[in-house]
Motif scaffolding. Structure first.
Motif, PDB file in Angstrom:
ATOM      1  N   MET A   1     -28.961 -64.088  -2.941  1.00 55.13           N
ATOM      2  CA  MET A   1     -28.920 -63.659  -1.558  1.00 55.13           C
ATOM      3  C   MET A   1     -29.394 -62.202  -1.450  1.00 55.13           C
ATOM      4  SD  MET A   1     -27.980 -65.486   0.961  1.00 55.13           S
ATOM      5  CE  MET A   1     -27.471 -65.192   2.604  1.00 55.13           C
ATOM      6  N   PRO A   2     -30.373 -61.913  -0.592  1.00 56.51           N
ATOM      7  CA  PRO A   2     -30.817 -60.524  -0.420  1.00 56.51           C
ATOM      8  C   PRO A   2     -29.691 -59.636   0.123  1.00 56.51           C
ATOM      9  CG  PRO A   2     -32.323 -62.053   0.666  1.00 56.51           C
ATOM     10  CD  PRO A   2     -31.136 -62.834   0.226  1.00 56.51           C
ATOM     11  N   TYR A   3     -29.805 -58.375  -0.133  1.00 57.38           N
ATOM     12  CA  TYR A   3     -28.818 -57.382   0.297  1.00 57.38           C
ATOM     13  C   TYR A   3     -29.562 -56.284   1.043  1.00 57.38           C
ATOM     14  CZ  TYR A   3     -25.287 -53.705  -0.167  1.00 57.38           C
ATOM     15  OH  TYR A   3     -24.373 -52.717   0.077  1.00 57.38           O
ATOM     16  N   GLN A   4     -29.008 -55.861   2.186  1.00 59.16           N
ATOM     17  CA  GLN A   4     -29.664 -54.805   2.951  1.00 59.16           C
ATOM     18  C   GLN A   4     -28.642 -53.879   3.582  1.00 59.16           C
ATOM     19  OE1 GLN A   4     -32.016 -55.112   6.910  1.00 59.16           O
ATOM     20  NE2 GLN A   4     -33.485 -55.497   5.253  1.00 59.16           N
ATOM     21  N   LYS A   5     -28.942 -52.587   3.527  1.00 61.32           N
ATOM     22  CA  LYS A   5     -28.071 -51.581   4.119  1.00 61.32           C
ATOM     23  C   LYS A   5     -28.932 -50.394   4.534  1.00 61.32           C
ATOM     24  CE  LYS A   5     -23.384 -50.517   3.395  1.00 61.32           C
ATOM     25  NZ  LYS A   5     -22.280 -50.537   2.471  1.00 61.32           N
ATOM     26  N   THR A   6     -28.518 -49.702   5.573  1.00 59.62           N
ATOM     27  CA  THR A   6     -29.212 -48.490   6.022  1.00 59.62           C
ATOM     28  C   THR A   6     -28.341 -47.287   5.705  1.00 59.62           C
ATOM     29  OG1 THR A   6     -30.347 -49.693   7.789  1.00 59.62           O
ATOM     30  CG2 THR A   6     -30.207 -47.292   8.008  1.00 59.62           C
ATOM     31  N   LEU A   7     -28.927 -46.320   5.009  1.00 58.26           N
ATOM     32  CA  LEU A   7     -28.238 -45.075   4.678  1.00 58.26           C
ATOM     33  C   LEU A   7     -28.716 -43.972   5.606  1.00 58.26           C
ATOM     34  CD1 LEU A   7     -28.530 -45.133   0.783  1.00 58.26           C
ATOM     35  CD2 LEU A   7     -26.532 -45.706   2.159  1.00 58.26           C
ATOM     36  N   LYS A   8     -27.813 -43.064   5.977  1.00 58.03           N
ATOM     37  CA  LYS A   8     -28.160 -41.926   6.825  1.00 58.03           C
ATOM     38  C   LYS A   8     -27.979 -40.632   6.043  1.00 58.03           C
ATOM     39  CE  LYS A   8     -27.043 -44.165  11.146  1.00 58.03           C
ATOM     40  NZ  LYS A   8     -26.429 -44.071  12.458  1.00 58.03           N
ATOM     41  N   PHE A   9     -28.951 -39.737   6.212  1.00 55.97           N
ATOM     42  CA  PHE A   9     -28.916 -38.446   5.532  1.00 55.97           C
ATOM     43  C   PHE A   9     -29.182 -37.352   6.564  1.00 55.97           C
ATOM     44  CE2 PHE A   9     -30.311 -41.612   2.485  1.00 55.97           C
ATOM     45  CZ  PHE A   9     -29.469 -41.362   1.399  1.00 55.97           C
ATOM     46  N   LEU A  10     -28.401 -36.291   6.511  1.00 53.30           N
ATOM     47  CA  LEU A  10     -28.601 -35.144   7.381  1.00 53.30           C
ATOM     48  C   LEU A  10     -29.419 -34.107   6.627  1.00 53.30           C
ATOM     49  CD1 LEU A  10     -28.032 -33.712  10.047  1.00 53.30           C
ATOM     50  CD2 LEU A  10     -25.937 -32.823   9.035  1.00 53.30           C
ATOM     51  N   THR A  11     -30.579 -33.749   7.174  1.00 53.45           N
ATOM     52  CA  THR A  11     -31.427 -32.754   6.530  1.00 53.45           C
ATOM     53  C   THR A  11     -31.230 -31.402   7.216  1.00 53.45           C
ATOM     54  OG1 THR A  11     -33.336 -33.163   7.953  1.00 53.45           O
ATOM     55  CG2 THR A  11     -33.133 -34.526   5.972  1.00 53.45           C
ATOM     56  N   LYS A  12     -31.667 -30.360   6.523  1.00 55.42           N
ATOM     57  CA  LYS A  12     -31.517 -28.991   7.030  1.00 55.42           C
ATOM     58  C   LYS A  12     -32.869 -28.293   7.052  1.00 55.42           C
ATOM     59  CE  LYS A  12     -26.913 -28.780   5.108  1.00 55.42           C
ATOM     60  NZ  LYS A  12     -26.145 -28.452   3.953  1.00 55.42           N
ATOM     61  N   GLY A  13     -33.866 -28.941   7.581  1.00 55.39           N
ATOM     62  CA  GLY A  13     -35.205 -28.385   7.561  1.00 55.39           C
ATOM     63  C   GLY A  13     -35.940 -28.819   6.309  1.00 55.39           C
ATOM     64  N   LYS A  14     -37.123 -28.269   6.090  1.00 53.85           N
ATOM     65  CA  LYS A  14     -37.955 -28.680   4.955  1.00 53.85           C
ATOM     66  C   LYS A  14     -37.161 -28.615   3.662  1.00 53.85           C
ATOM     67  CE  LYS A  14     -42.401 -27.549   6.817  1.00 53.85           C
ATOM     68  NZ  LYS A  14     -43.189 -26.417   7.188  1.00 53.85           N
ATOM     69  N   GLN A  15     -37.062 -29.761   3.024  1.00 58.78           N
ATOM     70  CA  GLN A  15     -36.315 -29.838   1.771  1.00 58.78           C
ATOM     71  C   GLN A  15     -36.509 -31.209   1.137  1.00 58.78           C
ATOM     72  OE1 GLN A  15     -32.190 -30.625   4.084  1.00 58.78           O
ATOM     73  NE2 GLN A  15     -31.917 -30.229   1.946  1.00 58.78           N
ATOM     74  N   PHE A  16     -36.120 -31.280  -0.125  1.00 59.43           N
ATOM     75  CA  PHE A  16     -36.044 -32.536  -0.859  1.00 59.43           C
ATOM     76  C   PHE A  16     -34.567 -32.856  -1.033  1.00 59.43           C
ATOM     77  CE2 PHE A  16     -40.065 -30.746  -2.227  1.00 59.43           C
ATOM     78  CZ  PHE A  16     -40.906 -31.840  -2.265  1.00 59.43           C
ATOM     79  N   ILE A  17     -34.183 -34.098  -0.772  1.00 60.85           N
ATOM     80  CA  ILE A  17     -32.812 -34.540  -1.020  1.00 60.85           C
ATOM     81  C   ILE A  17     -32.884 -35.659  -2.052  1.00 60.85           C
ATOM     82  CG2 ILE A  17     -30.733 -35.580  -0.048  1.00 60.85           C
ATOM     83  CD1 ILE A  17     -31.554 -34.390   2.658  1.00 60.85           C
TER      84      ILE A  17
END
Length: 137
Positions: A1-17
């Motif tokens: 069975m496929p699995y799907q989820k949406t993650l949310k990330f808060l950025t602070k301007g130009k950056q790599f997370i």
């Protein structure tokens, strides 16, 4: 069975997370042992990147290169609805990736030892970014 989820990330301007840990946690949660992890960022001014995770100078050099190639506040763009950094952010996104696919082997992302998954924010100010994670197996 496929699995799907949406993650949310808060950025602070130009950056790599570095989002590798969060993605790996979803792979484990999915229970899928062998398959494919598909990532998609739902934005046109941020992107996804698989890159070296050992030396932070690699990410700094990528940002340096991109800022020289695409001037952050270049004059002459018509699309400035959300500010002078709006169109440069769209160009950065067009030149990079909005999706990535990573094999899943024995319940883990099958990546190289020096690889990490990054969300790359291209705007000057912070935003909430969504990444859809879809795991098939």
């Amino acid at each position: 069975m496929p699995y799907q989820k949406t993650l949310k990330f808060l950025t602070k301007g130009k950056q790599f997370i570095n989002i590798t840990h969060e993605i790996q946690n979803l792979v484990k949660e999915s229970g899928i042992g062998t398959g494919l992890c598909c990532l998609f960022i739902k934005h046109t001014s941020a992107s996804l990147l698989i890159q070296e995770n050992a030396d932070p100078d690699v990410l700094r050099d990528l940002e340096f290169f991109m800022s020289r190639m695409i001037k952050p506040h270049e004059q002459g763009f018509r699309h400035t609805t959300e500010g002078q950094d709006d169109m440069p952010a769209h160009i950065r996104s067009a030149l990079t990736h909005t999706s990535e696919q990573i094999p899943v082997t024995q319940g883990r992302l099958n990546m190289g030892i020096w690889q990490g998954i990054y969300l790359w924010e291209h705007r000057d100010h912070g935003s909430t970014r969504e990444v859809v994670v879809h795991i098939l197996g």
